[in-house]
Design a protein around this motif. Sequence first.
Motif, PDB file in Angstrom:
ATOM      1  N   ALA A  14       0.837  -1.192   0.000  1.00 21.97           N
ATOM      2  CA  ALA A  14       0.000   0.000   0.000  1.00 21.97           C
ATOM      3  C   ALA A  14       0.876   1.247   0.000  1.00 21.97           C
ATOM      4  CB  ALA A  14      -0.918  -0.005   1.209  1.00 21.97           C
ATOM      5  N   GLY A  15       0.482   2.211  -0.821  1.00 26.73           N
ATOM      6  CA  GLY A  15       1.251   3.431  -0.980  1.00 26.73           C
ATOM      7  C   GLY A  15       2.252   3.372  -2.117  1.00 26.73           C
ATOM      8  N   GLY A  16       2.459   2.206  -2.664  1.00 26.77           N
ATOM      9  CA  GLY A  16       3.413   2.033  -3.741  1.00 26.77           C
ATOM     10  C   GLY A  16       2.862   2.408  -5.106  1.00 26.77           C
ATOM     11  N   SER A  17       3.676   2.164  -6.133  1.00 28.18           N
ATOM     12  CA  SER A  17       3.320   2.539  -7.496  1.00 28.18           C
ATOM     13  C   SER A  17       3.579   1.385  -8.454  1.00 28.18           C
ATOM     14  CB  SER A  17       4.150   3.749  -7.947  1.00 28.18           C
ATOM     15  OG  SER A  17       3.897   4.879  -7.138  1.00 28.18           O
ATOM     16  N   LEU A  18       2.816   1.377  -9.522  1.00 27.92           N
ATOM     17  CA  LEU A  18       3.035   0.470 -10.642  1.00 27.92           C
ATOM     18  C   LEU A  18       2.703   1.218 -11.922  1.00 27.92           C
ATOM     19  CD1 LEU A  18       1.398  -2.904  -9.506  1.00 27.92           C
ATOM     20  CD2 LEU A  18       3.835  -2.509  -9.894  1.00 27.92           C
ATOM     21  N   ARG A  19       3.326   0.794 -13.009  1.00 29.58           N
ATOM     22  CA  ARG A  19       3.011   1.351 -14.326  1.00 29.58           C
ATOM     23  C   ARG A  19       2.615   0.212 -15.249  1.00 29.58           C
ATOM     24  NH1 ARG A  19       6.800   3.869 -19.059  1.00 29.58           N
ATOM     25  NH2 ARG A  19       5.436   5.578 -19.725  1.00 29.58           N
ATOM     26  N   LEU A  20       1.374   0.242 -15.699  1.00 32.53           N
ATOM     27  CA  LEU A  20       0.884  -0.764 -16.616  1.00 32.53           C
ATOM     28  C   LEU A  20       1.063  -0.297 -18.047  1.00 32.53           C
ATOM     29  CD1 LEU A  20      -2.479  -1.766 -14.881  1.00 32.53           C
ATOM     30  CD2 LEU A  20      -0.151  -2.563 -14.405  1.00 32.53           C
ATOM     31  N   SER A  21       1.312  -1.250 -18.939  1.00 30.43           N
ATOM     32  CA  SER A  21       1.449  -0.953 -20.360  1.00 30.43           C
ATOM     33  C   SER A  21       0.472  -1.806 -21.147  1.00 30.43           C
ATOM     34  CB  SER A  21       2.878  -1.239 -20.839  1.00 30.43           C
ATOM     35  OG  SER A  21       3.804  -0.438 -20.174  1.00 30.43           O
ATOM     36  N   VAL A  64     -10.124   6.786  -8.630  1.00 32.32           N
ATOM     37  CA  VAL A  64      -8.685   6.818  -8.929  1.00 32.32           C
ATOM     38  C   VAL A  64      -8.192   8.216  -9.282  1.00 32.32           C
ATOM     39  CG1 VAL A  64      -8.792   4.440  -9.733  1.00 32.32           C
ATOM     40  CG2 VAL A  64      -8.883   6.318 -11.399  1.00 32.32           C
ATOM     41  N   LYS A  65      -9.097   9.166  -9.364  1.00 35.94           N
ATOM     42  CA  LYS A  65      -8.721  10.521  -9.770  1.00 35.94           C
ATOM     43  C   LYS A  65      -7.675  11.083  -8.803  1.00 35.94           C
ATOM     44  CE  LYS A  65     -12.158  12.517 -11.595  1.00 35.94           C
ATOM     45  NZ  LYS A  65     -13.456  13.211 -11.817  1.00 35.94           N
ATOM     46  N   GLY A  66      -6.609  11.642  -9.360  1.00 38.02           N
ATOM     47  CA  GLY A  66      -5.542  12.195  -8.546  1.00 38.02           C
ATOM     48  C   GLY A  66      -4.462  11.195  -8.184  1.00 38.02           C
ATOM     49  N   ARG A  67      -4.728   9.915  -8.399  1.00 32.57           N
ATOM     50  CA  ARG A  67      -3.727   8.881  -8.096  1.00 32.57           C
ATOM     51  C   ARG A  67      -3.223   8.178  -9.355  1.00 32.57           C
ATOM     52  NH1 ARG A  67      -5.167   4.447  -5.240  1.00 32.57           N
ATOM     53  NH2 ARG A  67      -7.346   4.498  -5.939  1.00 32.57           N
ATOM     54  N   PHE A  68      -4.118   7.977 -10.329  1.00 29.91           N
ATOM     55  CA  PHE A  68      -3.771   7.273 -11.558  1.00 29.91           C
ATOM     56  C   PHE A  68      -3.689   8.254 -12.713  1.00 29.91           C
ATOM     57  CE2 PHE A  68      -5.739   2.832 -10.456  1.00 29.91           C
ATOM     58  CZ  PHE A  68      -5.025   2.821  -9.262  1.00 29.91           C
ATOM     59  N   PHE A  80      -0.470   3.594 -21.475  1.00 31.78           N
ATOM     60  CA  PHE A  80       0.038   3.353 -20.132  1.00 31.78           C
ATOM     61  C   PHE A  80      -0.996   3.731 -19.072  1.00 31.78           C
ATOM     62  CE2 PHE A  80       4.185   2.630 -21.783  1.00 31.78           C
ATOM     63  CZ  PHE A  80       4.388   3.555 -22.797  1.00 31.78           C
ATOM     64  N   LEU A  81      -0.823   3.133 -17.903  1.00 30.36           N
ATOM     65  CA  LEU A  81      -1.568   3.548 -16.724  1.00 30.36           C
ATOM     66  C   LEU A  81      -0.576   3.625 -15.572  1.00 30.36           C
ATOM     67  CD1 LEU A  81      -4.404   4.273 -15.613  1.00 30.36           C
ATOM     68  CD2 LEU A  81      -4.525   1.907 -14.777  1.00 30.36           C
ATOM     69  N   GLN A  82      -0.241   4.840 -15.165  1.00 30.14           N
ATOM     70  CA  GLN A  82       0.623   5.055 -14.013  1.00 30.14           C
ATOM     71  C   GLN A  82      -0.248   5.087 -12.769  1.00 30.14           C
ATOM     72  OE1 GLN A  82       4.082   5.383 -13.795  1.00 30.14           O
ATOM     73  NE2 GLN A  82       3.697   5.317 -11.589  1.00 30.14           N
ATOM     74  N   MET A  83       0.050   4.209 -11.819  1.00 30.65           N
ATOM     75  CA  MET A  83      -0.761   4.096 -10.612  1.00 30.65           C
ATOM     76  C   MET A  83       0.101   4.423  -9.410  1.00 30.65           C
ATOM     77  SD  MET A  83      -2.924   0.647 -11.502  1.00 30.65           S
ATOM     78  CE  MET A  83      -1.506  -0.436 -11.334  1.00 30.65           C
ATOM     79  N   ASN A  84      -0.235   5.494  -8.724  1.00 24.49           N
ATOM     80  CA  ASN A  84       0.469   5.915  -7.511  1.00 24.49           C
ATOM     81  C   ASN A  84      -0.466   5.839  -6.317  1.00 24.49           C
ATOM     82  OD1 ASN A  84       2.719   6.583  -9.140  1.00 24.49           O
ATOM     83  ND2 ASN A  84       1.943   8.654  -9.464  1.00 24.49           N
ATOM     84  N   GLY A  85       0.109   5.801  -5.142  1.00 26.08           N
ATOM     85  CA  GLY A  85      -0.712   5.769  -3.947  1.00 26.08           C
ATOM     86  C   GLY A  85      -1.658   4.591  -3.901  1.00 26.08           C
ATOM     87  N   LEU A  86      -1.172   3.429  -4.290  1.00 25.95           N
ATOM     88  CA  LEU A  86      -2.044   2.258  -4.393  1.00 25.95           C
ATOM     89  C   LEU A  86      -2.596   1.853  -3.033  1.00 25.95           C
ATOM     90  CD1 LEU A  86      -0.032   0.331  -7.081  1.00 25.95           C
ATOM     91  CD2 LEU A  86      -2.451   0.926  -7.248  1.00 25.95           C
TER      92      LEU A  86
END
Length: 124
Positions: A14-21, A64-68, A80-86
Amino acid sequence: QVQLVESGGGLVQAGGSLRLSCAASGRTLSTYSNGWFRQAPGKEREFIAGISWSGGLTNYADSVKGRFTISRDNAENLVFLQMNGLKPEDTAVYHCAVGRRYSTAIGPSDFSYWGQGTQVTVSS
Protein backbone atom coordinates in the motif's frame (compact mmCIF):
# COMPACT_ATOMS: atom_id res chain seq x y z
CA GLN A 1 -8.07 -9.27 -35.39
CA VAL A 2 -6.60 -7.04 -32.73
CA GLN A 3 -4.95 -8.57 -29.70
CA LEU A 4 -4.30 -6.42 -26.65
CA VAL A 5 -1.53 -7.42 -24.28
CA GLU A 6 -1.23 -5.84 -20.85
CA SER A 7 1.90 -5.94 -18.74
CA GLY A 8 3.38 -4.37 -15.62
CA GLY A 9 1.15 -5.82 -12.95
CA GLY A 10 2.45 -7.37 -9.77
CA LEU A 11 2.45 -7.31 -5.99
CA VAL A 12 3.06 -3.98 -4.26
CA GLN A 13 2.62 -2.61 -0.76
CA ALA A 14 0.00 0.00 0.00
CA GLY A 15 1.25 3.43 -0.98
CA GLY A 16 3.41 2.03 -3.74
CA SER A 17 3.32 2.54 -7.50
CA LEU A 18 3.04 0.47 -10.64
CA ARG A 19 3.01 1.35 -14.33
CA LEU A 20 0.88 -0.76 -16.62
CA SER A 21 1.45 -0.95 -20.36
CA CYS A 22 -0.85 -2.00 -23.19
CA ALA A 23 0.39 -3.12 -26.57
CA ALA A 24 -1.57 -4.28 -29.58
CA SER A 25 -1.00 -6.64 -32.45
CA GLY A 26 -3.13 -6.69 -35.54
CA ARG A 27 -4.05 -3.02 -35.24
CA THR A 28 -2.36 0.22 -34.46
CA LEU A 29 -3.56 1.79 -31.24
CA SER A 30 -2.53 5.27 -32.24
CA THR A 31 -5.75 6.13 -34.09
CA TYR A 32 -8.18 4.72 -31.50
CA SER A 33 -9.39 5.89 -28.14
CA ASN A 34 -8.25 3.65 -25.31
CA GLY A 35 -9.20 2.90 -21.78
CA TRP A 36 -8.37 0.92 -18.68
CA PHE A 37 -10.83 -1.16 -16.68
CA ARG A 38 -10.43 -3.42 -13.68
CA GLN A 39 -12.31 -6.35 -12.22
CA ALA A 40 -11.94 -7.61 -8.69
CA PRO A 41 -13.14 -11.09 -7.65
CA GLY A 42 -16.90 -11.16 -7.29
CA LYS A 43 -17.32 -7.66 -8.67
CA GLU A 44 -18.34 -6.20 -11.99
CA ARG A 45 -15.83 -4.74 -14.40
CA GLU A 46 -15.15 -1.12 -13.48
CA PHE A 47 -14.08 1.73 -15.75
CA ILE A 48 -10.88 3.36 -14.52
CA ALA A 49 -9.64 5.77 -17.17
CA GLY A 50 -9.96 6.73 -20.82
CA ILE A 51 -7.84 8.67 -23.28
CA SER A 52 -8.71 10.07 -26.69
CA TRP A 53 -6.84 8.89 -29.76
CA SER A 54 -4.62 11.97 -29.79
CA GLY A 55 -4.05 11.97 -26.04
CA GLY A 56 -5.59 15.41 -25.69
CA LEU A 57 -8.54 14.28 -23.57
CA THR A 58 -8.56 12.07 -20.50
CA ASN A 59 -11.29 10.84 -18.17
CA TYR A 60 -11.03 9.15 -14.77
CA ALA A 61 -13.26 7.35 -12.34
CA ASP A 62 -13.64 9.19 -9.06
CA SER A 63 -12.06 6.26 -7.24
CA VAL A 64 -8.68 6.82 -8.93
CA LYS A 65 -8.72 10.52 -9.77
CA GLY A 66 -5.54 12.20 -8.55
CA ARG A 67 -3.73 8.88 -8.10
CA PHE A 68 -3.77 7.27 -11.56
CA THR A 69 -2.67 8.78 -14.87
CA ILE A 70 -3.45 7.41 -18.32
CA SER A 71 -1.13 8.32 -21.19
CA ARG A 72 -0.10 7.09 -24.60
CA ASP A 73 2.89 6.98 -26.89
CA ASN A 74 1.49 6.81 -30.40
CA ALA A 75 4.91 6.53 -31.96
CA GLU A 76 5.46 3.32 -29.98
CA ASN A 77 1.82 2.19 -30.24
CA LEU A 78 1.52 1.91 -26.44
CA VAL A 79 -0.94 3.02 -23.79
CA PHE A 80 0.04 3.35 -20.13
CA LEU A 81 -1.57 3.55 -16.72
CA GLN A 82 0.62 5.05 -14.01
CA MET A 83 -0.76 4.10 -10.61
CA ASN A 84 0.47 5.92 -7.51
CA GLY A 85 -0.71 5.77 -3.95
CA LEU A 86 -2.04 2.26 -4.39
CA LYS A 87 -4.56 0.94 -1.88
CA PRO A 88 -5.62 -2.63 -1.06
CA GLU A 89 -8.98 -1.90 -2.69
CA ASP A 90 -7.15 -1.34 -5.99
CA THR A 91 -6.43 -5.08 -6.11
CA ALA A 92 -7.93 -6.44 -9.34
CA VAL A 93 -7.18 -7.67 -12.83
CA TYR A 94 -6.58 -4.62 -15.00
CA HIS A 95 -7.68 -4.67 -18.62
CA CYS A 96 -6.75 -2.41 -21.50
CA ALA A 97 -9.59 -1.53 -23.86
CA VAL A 98 -10.07 -0.12 -27.35
CA GLY A 99 -12.74 2.33 -28.41
CA ARG A 100 -13.51 3.91 -31.74
CA ARG A 101 -11.21 5.31 -34.37
CA TYR A 102 -10.37 9.00 -34.08
CA SER A 103 -12.77 9.16 -31.16
CA THR A 104 -12.96 11.63 -28.30
CA ALA A 105 -15.68 9.60 -26.58
CA ILE A 106 -13.95 8.10 -23.54
CA GLY A 107 -16.66 7.27 -21.03
CA PRO A 108 -17.33 3.87 -19.46
CA SER A 109 -19.56 2.72 -22.34
CA ASP A 110 -17.31 3.88 -25.18
CA PHE A 111 -15.10 0.80 -25.40
CA SER A 112 -15.83 -2.50 -27.06
CA TYR A 113 -12.79 -4.73 -26.87
CA TRP A 114 -10.68 -5.73 -23.90
CA GLY A 115 -7.43 -7.59 -23.37
CA GLN A 116 -6.91 -10.55 -21.02
CA GLY A 117 -5.57 -8.34 -18.27
CA THR A 118 -2.73 -8.17 -15.78
CA GLN A 119 -3.07 -8.85 -12.06
CA VAL A 120 -2.41 -6.05 -9.58
CA THR A 121 -2.28 -6.99 -5.91
CA VAL A 122 -1.84 -4.37 -3.20
CA SER A 123 -0.97 -5.60 0.28
CA SER A 124 -1.82 -3.65 3.41
